[in-house]
Scaffold this active site. Sequence first.
Site, PDB file in Angstrom:
ATOM      1  N   GLN A 199      44.612  49.750  36.734  1.00 10.83           N
ATOM      2  CA  GLN A 199      44.823  48.738  35.699  1.00 10.83           C
ATOM      3  C   GLN A 199      43.646  47.786  35.539  1.00 10.83           C
ATOM      4  OE1 GLN A 199      48.394  47.376  37.939  1.00 10.83           O
ATOM      5  NE2 GLN A 199      47.762  45.308  37.289  1.00 10.83           N
ATOM      6  N   GLY A 207      49.912  41.453  45.757  1.00 10.82           N
ATOM      7  CA  GLY A 207      49.606  40.574  46.872  1.00 10.82           C
ATOM      8  C   GLY A 207      49.089  39.228  46.417  1.00 10.82           C
ATOM      9  N   LEU A 266      50.258  36.401  47.398  1.00 15.23           N
ATOM     10  CA  LEU A 266      51.550  35.875  46.973  1.00 15.23           C
ATOM     11  C   LEU A 266      51.531  34.359  46.845  1.00 15.23           C
ATOM     12  CD1 LEU A 266      53.984  38.048  49.130  1.00 15.23           C
ATOM     13  CD2 LEU A 266      52.989  38.554  46.894  1.00 15.23           C
ATOM     14  N   HIS A 267      52.248  33.882  45.822  1.00 14.41           N
ATOM     15  CA  HIS A 267      52.428  32.450  45.600  1.00 14.41           C
ATOM     16  C   HIS A 267      53.912  32.186  45.359  1.00 14.41           C
ATOM     17  CE1 HIS A 267      52.705  33.653  41.416  1.00 14.41           C
ATOM     18  NE2 HIS A 267      51.453  34.108  41.437  1.00 14.41           N
ATOM     19  N   HIS A 303      55.860  34.562  43.055  1.00 14.48           N
ATOM     20  CA  HIS A 303      56.297  35.808  43.693  1.00 14.48           C
ATOM     21  C   HIS A 303      57.513  35.572  44.578  1.00 14.48           C
ATOM     22  CE1 HIS A 303      51.862  36.859  43.189  1.00 14.48           C
ATOM     23  NE2 HIS A 303      52.470  37.842  42.555  1.00 14.48           N
TER      24      HIS A 303
END
Length: 289
Positions: free
Chosen positions: A64, A34, A36-37, A40
């Site tokens: 992670q 998520g 997002l830029h 992405h």
Amino acid sequence: MATPQVLHTVSEMTALRERLSAEGKTLALVPTMGALHEGHLALVTRARELADVVVVSIFVNPLQFGAGEDFDRYPRTLEADVAALTDRAEFVFAPDVDEVYPDRVGGPAVPAHFAGPIGETFEGASRPGHFDGVLTVVARLFDIVKPDVAVFGQKDAQQVFLVRSMIEKASLPIRFEVLETIREADGLALSSRNRYLSEEERAAALALPHALLAAAREAHHANAGAVREVGRSVFENYPLVRLDYLDLVDPTNFQSVSDDYQGPATVVVAAVVGTTRLIDTENLERLHA
């Protein structure tokens, strides 16, 4: 297309996959956490070219993140992300942790050494267990979504290497597509973590692309040792930046190359700017002995 339909459960995703298969349609998956830029969105655009239907997964994977890392403050912007995907993707898969890891609710365990020796180098050395967590969630997403195509970004070069290796070792019927790093006009690689940077830190973060550029220029006439030295020396001009590593690896095995290595190489770099960890990478066509 219009605003993507958001699926929150494995059963919803499974039903979609079964329906698409019955209709003879192919599916491309773009896995994300998520926030997002444009980087992405470039992956989504490429996915659109490769399959009939695009699914963007949005899941901040707890496996992670290590102790003291930014799991709790990692940006969660689902509503804005869905809006950004309007007319770009048909579906968003945004499951909760208990959907992805139903047997590990409350403290999911990471399989020991799932990523192997390469997963313990570079990012794996600085973030123990990181790639075990990455491969665990990618394998889980592949199992749930069953994509025909998976699209990743080259900026996470070590992740790309390990996911490709996993696909090949498991003989998964997935086309693995990797898109070049998307950058700001001044060269900084797009990252969800860039939003953590203050104005001063944002300027200092240019140390990473500047180091890659210096290394690439040096590679035209120098050996790997000189290329490393030139790349690392750039950070001497950026007191706000703490270099973790800058190295050259053989793209076929992701191991550090010797000074007399000749052939293609990948420059990998990681640094902490203020309190924000950033990574970047650049592929070099050939090194000279």
